[in-house]
Design a protein around this motif. Sequence first.
Motif, PDB file in Angstrom:
ATOM      1  N   VAL A  30     101.297 -33.019  34.465  1.00  0.00           N
ATOM      2  CA  VAL A  30     102.134 -32.835  35.656  1.00  0.00           C
ATOM      3  C   VAL A  30     102.844 -31.498  35.547  1.00  0.00           C
ATOM      4  N   ARG A  31     102.682 -30.667  36.571  1.00  0.00           N
ATOM      5  CA  ARG A  31     103.301 -29.345  36.599  1.00  0.00           C
ATOM      6  C   ARG A  31     104.617 -29.352  37.373  1.00  0.00           C
ATOM      7  N   SER A  32     104.626 -29.970  38.539  1.00  0.00           N
ATOM      8  CA  SER A  32     105.853 -30.031  39.331  1.00  0.00           C
ATOM      9  C   SER A  32     105.771 -31.209  40.290  1.00  0.00           C
ATOM     10  N   GLY A 106      93.715 -27.060  39.603  1.00  0.00           N
ATOM     11  CA  GLY A 106      94.796 -28.031  39.701  1.00  0.00           C
ATOM     12  C   GLY A 106      94.473 -29.142  40.665  1.00  0.00           C
ATOM     13  N   SER A 107      95.363 -30.088  40.732  1.00  0.00           N
ATOM     14  CA  SER A 107      95.237 -31.213  41.659  1.00  0.00           C
ATOM     15  C   SER A 107      96.581 -31.420  42.341  1.00  0.00           C
ATOM     16  N   LEU A 108      96.527 -31.902  43.563  1.00  0.00           N
ATOM     17  CA  LEU A 108      97.732 -32.224  44.313  1.00  0.00           C
ATOM     18  C   LEU A 108      97.605 -33.657  44.784  1.00  0.00           C
ATOM     19  N   PHE A 109      98.620 -34.446  44.493  1.00  0.00           N
ATOM     20  CA  PHE A 109      98.659 -35.844  44.898  1.00  0.00           C
ATOM     21  C   PHE A 109      99.851 -36.026  45.830  1.00  0.00           C
ATOM     22  N   CYS A 127      94.072 -33.206  34.236  1.00  0.00           N
ATOM     23  CA  CYS A 127      94.936 -34.389  34.113  1.00  0.00           C
ATOM     24  C   CYS A 127      94.107 -35.660  34.309  1.00  0.00           C
ATOM     25  N   ASP A 128      94.600 -36.744  33.780  1.00  0.00           N
ATOM     26  CA  ASP A 128      93.974 -38.041  34.010  1.00  0.00           C
ATOM     27  C   ASP A 128      94.509 -38.546  35.350  1.00  0.00           C
ATOM     28  N   MET A 129      93.701 -38.459  36.381  1.00  0.00           N
ATOM     29  CA  MET A 129      94.143 -38.787  37.737  1.00  0.00           C
ATOM     30  C   MET A 129      94.657 -40.213  37.862  1.00  0.00           C
TER      31      MET A 129
END
Length: 175
Positions: A30-32, A106-109, A127-129
Amino acid sequence: MTATGTFGLSSEARNLHWLLNNLVEEVPGVRSVAVVSSDGLMLLSSDPGQAEAAAAPEDADRPQGPRGSSADLATVVSGIGSLTIGAAKLMEGGPVKNTMVAMEDGSLFVMAISDGSLLGVHAAPDCDMSVVAYHMALFVGRAGHVLTPELRSELRRTMEGGGGSGEDAGHGSGR
């Protein structure tokens, strides 16, 4: 955590700050994180700039959020939330529960909170989604029932610099 810290806040606001901080600190990749109200205003955020300044040497390589600004993440989360809600209405798909955008770096959730607010998480590409989604669901489950209009107002004042005294900036960051 946030520029104003948690000094002078209600226990509910302090608990939400703690939950947000826990999400950032405990979930790998987790970045932010940002919580945005249904009208697009930022209520809570991790603060990549402060996190970098306060980081221990072992955290020096931790990637930062979008352009280092929690406001940028909140804007993106609000926009994606609006777009997916509109798409769901157009497709008669019912309420949007969550959205995920996978990018090369990256990923955004984005996950809906019961009051119409949104939780957004920017994470590393590796990351582990399922772990990120699980911890987001825990946050939403805990935050959804306490995010009253009064608490949203308090959190908005805090983000604008009007809540708390600022004397305890960074309190609760766990560092």
